[in-house]
Design a protein around this motif. Structure first.
Motif, PDB file in Angstrom:
ATOM      1  N   ILE A 139      -9.359   4.428   4.539  1.00 15.71           N
ATOM      2  CA  ILE A 139      -8.056   5.223   3.722  1.00 15.71           C
ATOM      3  C   ILE A 139      -9.207   5.816   2.411  1.00 15.71           C
ATOM      4  O   ILE A 139      -9.905   4.810   1.761  1.00 15.71           O
ATOM      5  CB  ILE A 139      -7.167   3.559   3.030  1.00 15.71           C
ATOM      6  N   ALA A 194      -1.419  -1.154   5.633  1.00 18.65           N
ATOM      7  CA  ALA A 194      -1.574  -0.181   6.049  1.00 18.65           C
ATOM      8  C   ALA A 194      -1.339   0.468   7.173  1.00 18.65           C
ATOM      9  O   ALA A 194      -0.857   1.736   6.832  1.00 18.65           O
ATOM     10  CB  ALA A 194      -3.039   0.019   5.641  1.00 18.65           C
ATOM     11  N   VAL A 236      -2.980   0.409  -4.260  1.00 18.15           N
ATOM     12  CA  VAL A 236      -3.031  -0.932  -3.779  1.00 18.15           C
ATOM     13  C   VAL A 236      -2.539  -1.888  -4.084  1.00 18.15           C
ATOM     14  O   VAL A 236      -3.477  -2.005  -5.723  1.00 18.15           O
ATOM     15  CB  VAL A 236      -4.258  -1.186  -2.783  1.00 18.15           C
ATOM     16  N   ILE A 239       0.634  -1.428  -0.165  1.00 13.18           N
ATOM     17  CA  ILE A 239       0.262  -0.176   0.010  1.00 13.18           C
ATOM     18  C   ILE A 239       1.244   1.361   0.016  1.00 13.18           C
ATOM     19  O   ILE A 239       1.824   1.363   0.874  1.00 13.18           O
ATOM     20  CB  ILE A 239      -1.035  -0.263   1.008  1.00 13.18           C
ATOM     21  N   ALA A 268     -10.578  -1.247   3.136  1.00 15.25           N
ATOM     22  CA  ALA A 268      -9.830   0.802   3.385  1.00 15.25           C
ATOM     23  C   ALA A 268     -11.231   1.353   3.486  1.00 15.25           C
ATOM     24  O   ALA A 268     -10.559   2.440   4.091  1.00 15.25           O
ATOM     25  CB  ALA A 268      -9.539   0.540   1.701  1.00 15.25           C
TER      26      ALA A 268
END
Length: 403
Positions: free
Chosen positions: A67, A92, A72, A30, A62
């Protein structure tokens, strides 16, 4: 952490594994971005069948982590959903995103909590960083599985492994197996507890215990977390004694918490502490093992032996396990499924033992019904300790399905 702060992170994060020898796992990378939304690229051998669902799950995770903008890249090797979410969350957080948030999978129904004196003949160690071992572990029939966060996990992978173990406790059905977790040595083990206790493991193994205060500290934090998350089921403790000091403090460690249900010994570290070689005969550890058994029995908890490291020597394993039972141990660890049936057979009373014990119990019950104060079997008088031992053996045989 808020989304706006997260989006200023510039470091990339990675988690998981991929390659021709990897299965039931995936690798996630990521890279945070300042804008542009989520850009997800994926490679998977099962993409024609599950590609759409994997991408949908990646977006859902996510979103749960807050996020909004990131690149990704996923390389999938047949990972199940609980592994996918664990790997994405770990990557993450390594990228500085989703801090303070979680993306756990849906929780399955928890099994009934185990009694403090349940059968613990075999405990199968599963490396906490290797999801390929988790799904089929219960099929081998161990009394317990151990999701290991300590020795089997590289130091650099501890953060990733504890998220995976947390998701495993939440999503994997281990059947009748007791669900154990071996945390790291304190203080690192306290970070493990913060992640796993909310998912109600049945038992926590505390490694390298040398003083009762270590058990008390572990128990205190578990208690705080149970109260915080409204957990009412017990979480038992099994301290592992792995040094000369730990063995000398065995009695104090066994009574450091009412939640201690067993003491175990780790012979690799113990013999290293003594500066001697670990042998197949075990003479160098006989004092430690007998002292641990005595301390455990004195306060009514189980004594559990170490693992037998040579997975190719089944004859040696049988001899070790039979000797272990003869010393008073009630089980041992195992590092390969092939060891489980050998261990179960070695820790089971023989047919001759069961028959003799059953006759003693029957004679005792008959004497009780007739109001006799003396129990006899044939021409022999049976002392109360002999009756008590016979009753325990018959009860244990019944729990093993042998009587």
């Amino acid at each position: 952490m808020t989304g706006s702060v997260e989006e200023k992170s510039t470091k990339a994060g990675e988690a998981g594994h991929f390659g021709k020898d990897v299965r039931s796992d995936l690798h996630v990378a990521i890279e945070p971005r300042d804008g542009g939304g989520l850009d997800i690229a994926m490679e998977s051998r099962v993409a024609p069948y599950y590609g759409t669902s994997i991408l949908a799950q990646a977006r859902q995770v996510a979103e749960s982590l807050g996020i909004k903008h990131a690149r990704v890249v996923i390389h999938d090797e047949g990972a199940l959903p609980f592994v996918i979410s664990a790997r994405i969350e770990a990557a993450a957080k390594r990228a500085g995103l989703g801090l303070g948030r979680k993306a756990p999978p849906e929780q399955i129904r928890l099994p009934e909590p185990p009694s403090r004196d349940r059968l613990r003949r075999s405990r199968l160690y599963l490396p906490g960083s290797e999801p390929k071992y988790f799904i089929n572990a219960a099929l081998h029939g161990p009394d317990a599985i151990i999701l290991d966060l300590e020795d089997s996990v590289q130091p650099a992978e501890k953060d990733v492994a504890r998220i995976l173990v947390r998701n495993t406790l939440r999503a994997v059905d281990f059947g009748k197996c007791e669900r154990m977790v071996r945390i790291n040595q304190l203080p690192l083990g306290l970070e493990d507890l913060a992640e796993i206790v909310p998912e109600s493991p049945d038992l926590v193994l505390v490694p390298k215990v040398e003083r009762p205060e270590q058990v008390a500290e572990t128990d205190r934090m578990i208690g705080e977390l149970r109260n915080r998350y409204g957990i009412t089921r017990p979480i038992w403790l099994m301290p592992i004694l792995e040094s000369a000091l730990g063995i000398e403090n065995a009695s104090a460690i066994a009574t450091a918490s009412k939640n201690v249900v067993a003491l175990s010994i780790g012979l690799e570290d113990y013999t290293a502490d003594l500066g001697v070689a670990k042998t197949a005969e075990g003479g160098e550890s006989l004092y430690a093992r007998t002292r641990l058994v005595n301390a455990a029995k004195a306060v009514g908890v189980q004594a559990i032996d170490s693992v037998f490291a040579d997975v190719g020597d089944m004859s040696g394993l049988r001899i070790w396990a039979e000797n272990s039972r003869g010393l008073g141990f009630e089980g041992m660890g195992c590092i390969h499924p092939a060891q489980i049936p050998v261990i179960h057979e070695a820790f089971a009373p023989s047919a001759v033992e069961i028959e003799k014990a059953a006759k003693i119990v029957a004679a005792f019950e008959e004497a009780q019904q007739r109001g006799l104060g003396v129990v006899s079997l044939g021409s022999k008088m049976i002392d109360p300790p002999v009756v008590a031992r016979a009753q325990k053996l018959v009860e244990r045989a019944k729990r093993m399905g042998r009587a």
